[in-house]
Design a protein around this motif. Structure first.
Motif, PDB file in Angstrom:
ATOM      1  N   MET A 141       9.831 143.386  -1.539  1.00  0.00           N
ATOM      2  CA  MET A 141       8.831 144.303  -0.996  1.00  0.00           C
ATOM      3  C   MET A 141       7.918 144.851  -2.086  1.00  0.00           C
ATOM      4  O   MET A 141       6.703 144.984  -1.901  1.00  0.00           O
ATOM      5  N   ALA A 142       8.515 145.192  -3.231  1.00  0.00           N
ATOM      6  CA  ALA A 142       7.769 145.873  -4.293  1.00  0.00           C
ATOM      7  C   ALA A 142       7.118 144.927  -5.287  1.00  0.00           C
ATOM      8  O   ALA A 142       6.407 145.379  -6.193  1.00  0.00           O
ATOM      9  N   SER A 143       7.338 143.625  -5.146  1.00  0.00           N
ATOM     10  CA  SER A 143       6.905 142.675  -6.171  1.00  0.00           C
ATOM     11  C   SER A 143       5.453 142.246  -6.084  1.00  0.00           C
ATOM     12  O   SER A 143       4.838 141.870  -7.085  1.00  0.00           O
ATOM     13  N   LEU A 207       6.101 136.766 -13.013  1.00  0.00           N
ATOM     14  CA  LEU A 207       7.499 137.192 -13.020  1.00  0.00           C
ATOM     15  C   LEU A 207       7.564 138.663 -12.659  1.00  0.00           C
ATOM     16  O   LEU A 207       6.916 139.495 -13.296  1.00  0.00           O
ATOM     17  N   CYS A 208       8.341 138.979 -11.630  1.00  0.00           N
ATOM     18  CA  CYS A 208       8.622 140.381 -11.308  1.00  0.00           C
ATOM     19  C   CYS A 208      10.037 140.699 -11.763  1.00  0.00           C
ATOM     20  O   CYS A 208      10.975 139.945 -11.503  1.00  0.00           O
ATOM     21  N   ILE A 209      10.180 141.814 -12.459  1.00  0.00           N
ATOM     22  CA  ILE A 209      11.491 142.328 -12.851  1.00  0.00           C
ATOM     23  C   ILE A 209      11.687 143.644 -12.115  1.00  0.00           C
ATOM     24  O   ILE A 209      10.899 144.582 -12.282  1.00  0.00           O
ATOM     25  N   THR A 222       5.412 143.566 -12.197  1.00  0.00           N
ATOM     26  CA  THR A 222       5.065 142.158 -12.023  1.00  0.00           C
ATOM     27  C   THR A 222       3.913 141.810 -12.951  1.00  0.00           C
ATOM     28  O   THR A 222       2.872 142.469 -12.918  1.00  0.00           O
ATOM     29  N   LYS A 223       4.139 140.801 -13.792  1.00  0.00           N
ATOM     30  CA  LYS A 223       3.118 140.346 -14.736  1.00  0.00           C
ATOM     31  C   LYS A 223       3.204 138.828 -14.849  1.00  0.00           C
ATOM     32  O   LYS A 223       4.200 138.218 -14.444  1.00  0.00           O
ATOM     33  N   THR A 224       2.165 138.230 -15.422  1.00  0.00           N
ATOM     34  CA  THR A 224       2.259 136.813 -15.741  1.00  0.00           C
ATOM     35  C   THR A 224       3.168 136.652 -16.965  1.00  0.00           C
ATOM     36  O   THR A 224       3.392 137.604 -17.718  1.00  0.00           O
ATOM     37  N   ILE A 225       3.677 135.442 -17.153  1.00  0.00           N
ATOM     38  CA  ILE A 225       4.518 135.185 -18.324  1.00  0.00           C
ATOM     39  C   ILE A 225       3.739 135.490 -19.605  1.00  0.00           C
ATOM     40  O   ILE A 225       4.292 136.056 -20.563  1.00  0.00           O
ATOM     41  N   GLY A 226       2.461 135.146 -19.612  1.00  0.00           N
ATOM     42  CA  GLY A 226       1.626 135.441 -20.777  1.00  0.00           C
ATOM     43  C   GLY A 226       1.565 136.929 -21.071  1.00  0.00           C
ATOM     44  O   GLY A 226       1.612 137.351 -22.236  1.00  0.00           O
ATOM     45  N   GLN A 227       1.487 137.735 -20.010  1.00  0.00           N
ATOM     46  CA  GLN A 227       1.441 139.197 -20.197  1.00  0.00           C
ATOM     47  C   GLN A 227       2.796 139.730 -20.646  1.00  0.00           C
ATOM     48  O   GLN A 227       2.866 140.658 -21.465  1.00  0.00           O
TER      49      GLN A 227
END
Length: 247
Positions: A141-143, A207-209, A222-227
């Protein structure tokens, strides 16, 4: 869920296997569980639990008036002998309601309690899921990831080469099928898994953690792998977390 909490209705309780969610961490029960659950819990005398100690602690928190010593607990976890399952639901078959309690969140989801539920269906005994927190659903839900098409993959391989291969497989599926890939890890290996994801996946993959959901330690990003490479997450070594990969 405090002692003698009243509801505006009378709970009609059938003889069934009740799936009882518990908080995901040190969270007030009133925040994550409805009063209806309390009214069911206090009327059950037989419980199937992943861990007796933590189940007893949860029940004391649910209602201090519960006499724990009058309850019967049947452990169901990775150490349970399958031969003992045959009589697990005998109280229910005899007309007494039973409850299933996991260590955290919803029973039978990434949880050994699923074996009890499967047995109930085999024996044509009713199963009633109660409302409560699911770390998988709350994380999704939060991702901001695709919630229309997703897959839960449980734990990934521990060996580095196998884990990297699995991550690339999940990443390919996320991009090809636009399917969010959800997985978990033992908290003490969170850092190793995050490092493996960053090393194995493409810079544009998201990727969302989501860690410590519903607790004071809650962290969701949630960010890109690059971020993530430029701005890594805080130390999550002791915090249960859900990981989501998406295109």
């Amino acid at each position: 869920m405090e002692k003698n909490r009243q509801t505006a209705y009378t709970v009609r309780m059938e003889t069934a296997l009740y799936l009882i969610p518990v908080p995901l961490g040190e969270t007030s029960l009133d925040r994550v569980l409805p009063a209806y659950n309390h009214d069911i819990i206090v009327r059950i005398k037989h419980f199937i639990v992943e861990n007796v100690r933590s189940a007893r602690r949860f029940l004391r928190k649910a209602d201090t008036a519960i006499d724990i010593d009058t309850l019967t607990f049947h452990e169901l976890n990775e150490h349970t002998d399958e031969r003992s399952l045959a009589h697990l639901l005998d109280p229910l078959a005899a007309g007494q309601p039973m409850g299933v309690i996991s260590e955290a969140g919803c029973p039978a989801v990434a949880d050994p309690g699923a074996a009890a539920v499967a047995l109930a269906h085999q024996k044509h005994l009713p199963v009633v899921p109660l409302v409560g927190p699911s770390s998988i659903m709350l994380a999704l839900m939060a991702s901001g990831c695709n919630g229309q098409n997703f897959a839960f993959n449980g734990y990934l391989p521990v060996k580095p080469n196998e884990r990297a291969g699995k991550l690339r497989q999940l990443e390919n599926r996320a991009h090809k099928e636009r399917q969010t890939q959800v997985f978990i890890e033992t908290p003490y290996r969170n850092a190793q898994l995050i490092a493996a994801i960053i090393a194995a996946c493409r810079a544009e993959t998201k990727l969302c953690i989501a860690a410590g959901i519903t607790t004071e330690q809650e962290y969701i990003a949630t960010k890109t792998i690059g971020q993530w490479k430029k701005s890594p997450p805080p130390d999550l070594a002791k915090i249960p977390a859900i990981f989501l990969l998406s295109a």
